[in-house]
Design an enzyme around this catalytic site. Structure first.
Site, PDB file in Angstrom:
ATOM      1  CG  HIS A 158      -6.390   2.382   2.447  1.00  0.00           C
ATOM      2  ND1 HIS A 158      -5.268   3.162   2.643  1.00  0.00           N
ATOM      3  CD2 HIS A 158      -6.409   2.088   1.120  1.00  0.00           C
ATOM      4  CE1 HIS A 158      -4.634   3.323   1.486  1.00  0.00           C
ATOM      5  NE2 HIS A 158      -5.310   2.692   0.553  1.00  0.00           N
ATOM      6  CG  ASP A 181      -3.182   4.594  -2.297  1.00  0.00           C
ATOM      7  OD1 ASP A 181      -4.193   4.062  -1.789  1.00  0.00           O
ATOM      8  OD2 ASP A 181      -2.087   4.013  -2.388  1.00  0.00           O
ATOM      9  CD  GLU A 212      -4.392  -0.815   1.193  1.00  0.00           C
ATOM     10  OE1 GLU A 212      -4.541  -1.418   0.121  1.00  0.00           O
ATOM     11  OE2 GLU A 212      -3.569   0.121   1.327  1.00  0.00           O
ATOM     12  CD  GLU A 213      -1.065   2.081   0.812  1.00  0.00           C
ATOM     13  OE1 GLU A 213      -0.631   1.085   0.205  1.00  0.00           O
ATOM     14  OE2 GLU A 213      -1.663   3.016   0.236  1.00  0.00           O
ATOM     15  CG  ASP A 223      -7.527   1.597  -2.064  1.00  0.00           C
ATOM     16  OD1 ASP A 223      -6.948   2.678  -2.267  1.00  0.00           O
ATOM     17  OD2 ASP A 223      -6.940   0.567  -1.683  1.00  0.00           O
ATOM     18  CG  HIS A 267       2.232   3.152  -3.351  1.00  0.00           C
ATOM     19  ND1 HIS A 267       2.459   1.787  -3.284  1.00  0.00           N
ATOM     20  CD2 HIS A 267       0.988   3.349  -2.838  1.00  0.00           C
ATOM     21  CE1 HIS A 267       1.399   1.185  -2.748  1.00  0.00           C
ATOM     22  NE2 HIS A 267       0.489   2.129  -2.476  1.00  0.00           N
TER      23      HIS A 267
END
Length: 448
Positions: A255, A267, A302-303, A330, A401
């Site tokens: 992603h 990420d 995606e997130e 991922d 994140h």
């Protein structure tokens, strides 16, 4: 086939393309929040790179997504021991308003205990869910821990709370709170939830200690996030068109979007670099294209709820039966250590043979309940076979994140083994005549 796969593995050890791509993406674009101009620049970046590398059918498939923006975020203990707390707002959170909210904190050891709480204990207060995520090599602790991020704001709203705090969904002991999406905006059924933020682990520990003294604990929380009108997002598609059966698709995904606190290196810049570099090796080192088409999909948004994944599955619903197998990278930049599949029993001998070819990379044969990756959810549910080249995620959720998700966490040599495994797998899946769906379609006439 085995010799060709082994040659690709050898070439991957000398290739720095994956790292160069991650460096370029995180430096030239940086954080890429869904629906923003930064995500749009990332799509343009991907188009340019893929065309320069020689891929075919390079294009964007657009869709719209609601845009959530962070705003200001601040928290402090007002009493009994005044001090600041490190927080970050969670994707989709409502705003407290410009003056924030202030209230007594009531703590819960888990989401389940909050769900079972007496509303009289919660009404008018700030709830705090202090559930600790387990550190696991395969990342399995995340599936349990993430539920408090997805659901707490809505459960708290139903119980009459004015706001919510959670211990970050992550394993870091640093004072970096972890962001992430609450329930996707499209799935909230009109319920926005109370304003919610995540505390860094040390601050969650601190708040828990203050609560242990037994008296009332009052916290002031400011979160000024907002949801704006839907804006354009999209999936970036590129292909190596198959020479004999171009309608049959081997899909490799990652992603392209990221959260806004770091630069999205692990990420999922790493995944983007891995799948592009692995596919590029096939372009460079095969004398002709493989039998089947290899399709790269760099998913957008995606997130914030797998929006690109849903769009892809709906857009290609009639063609999903021709998707032979799908996989997504991922899970950061750690070495792959396990090869999982989701194949019919008749096809497991071929999976075993692929695992044998990957074994010099210290990859073991895993189970037959592969997850595939978050963006493969809808394809998997529709019957598309998936595999997982499972990376070592022991430290992944230290960075995931957070502001610490930056390029310096990936070394130039860290991605070689990943690229080698992906290149070998993509070639073996695209060159074989084996089908991975069911007994009727299956053919085991060839071996690698």
């Amino acid at each position: 086939m085995a010799r060709t796969a082994e040659h690709l593995i050898e070439q991957a050890q000398k290739d720095n393309m994956a790292y160069e791509l991650v460096q370029s993406l995180t430096t030239e674009i940086g954080p890429r929040l869904a629906g923003t101009s930064a995500e749009a620049r990332a799509r343009n970046w991907a188009i340019n790179k893929l065309e320069l590398l020689g891929f075919e059918n390079v294009h964007v498939e657009s869709f719209e997504v609601p845009v959530w923006l962070r705003g200001r975020e601040r928290a402090r203990i007002v009493s009994p021991f005044p001090q600041p707390l490190r927080i970050t707002a969670l994707g989709g959170s409502t705003s407290t308003g410009e003056h924030g909210v202030e209230g007594e904190v009531v703590g819960f050891p888990s989401l389940d205990s909050l769900i079972e709480a007496d509303p009289a204990r919660v009404e008018g207060k700030i709830v705090f869910v202090d559930e600790v995520m387990a550190r696991k090599r395969d990342g399995s602790g995340y599936g349990v821990a993430v539920q408090k991020r997805l659901r707490t704001a809505y459960v708290a709203q139903q119980l009459g709370a004015i706001a919510a705090l959670i211990r970050s969904v992550g394993t870091s002991s640093h004072r970096f709170p972890h962001t992430g999406q609450m329930r996707p905006l499209s799935d909230s059924a009109g319920k926005r939830g109370v304003p919610m933020a995540a505390l860094s682990a040390p601050d969650a520990d601190q708040l828990s200690r203050v609560l242990s003294y037994g008296g009332p604990v009052v916290v002031h929380l400011l979160v000024t996030s907002e949801v704006r009108a839907p804006a354009q997002s999209g999936n970036v598609i590129a292909e190596i068109r198959g020479r004999d059966s171009p309608e049959e698709i081997v899909l490799a995904g990652a992603h392209l979007d990221s959260w806004d606190l770091g630069t999205g290196a692990v990420d999922d810049g790493a995944g983007v670099g891995i799948v592009i570099a692995a596919s590029r090796l096939l372009l460079e080192h095969l004398p002709e294209a493989p039998r089947r088409t290899i399709r790269l999909v760099l998913f957008g948004s995606e997130e914030v709820g797998f929006v690109g994944a849903r769009d892809y599955s709906e857009r290609y619903s009639a063609e999903l039966p021709q998707h032979i197998v799908a996989a997504e990278s991922d899970f950061g930049a750690g070495d792959i250590w396990r090869f999982d599949t989701r194949f019919p029993a008749e096809q497991l001998p071929y999976a075993t043979e692929i695992a044998r070819i990957l074994s010099p990379l210290d990859i073991v044969r895993g189970n037959n309940t592969a997850y595939g990756g978050p963006d493969l959810r809808y394809m998997r549910e529709s019957g598309v076979p998936v595999i997982t080249l499972l990376q070592d995620g022991t430290d992944y959720f230290d960075l995931h994140h957070t502001p610490d998700d930056t390029l310096d966490k990936i070394g130039p040599d860290d991605l070689h083994q990943n690229v080698a495994a992906w290149a070998a797998f993509l070639y073996l899946a695209a060159e074989t005549e084996v089908y991975f769906r069911d007994a009727e379609a299956a053919s085991v006439t060839g071996t690698p």
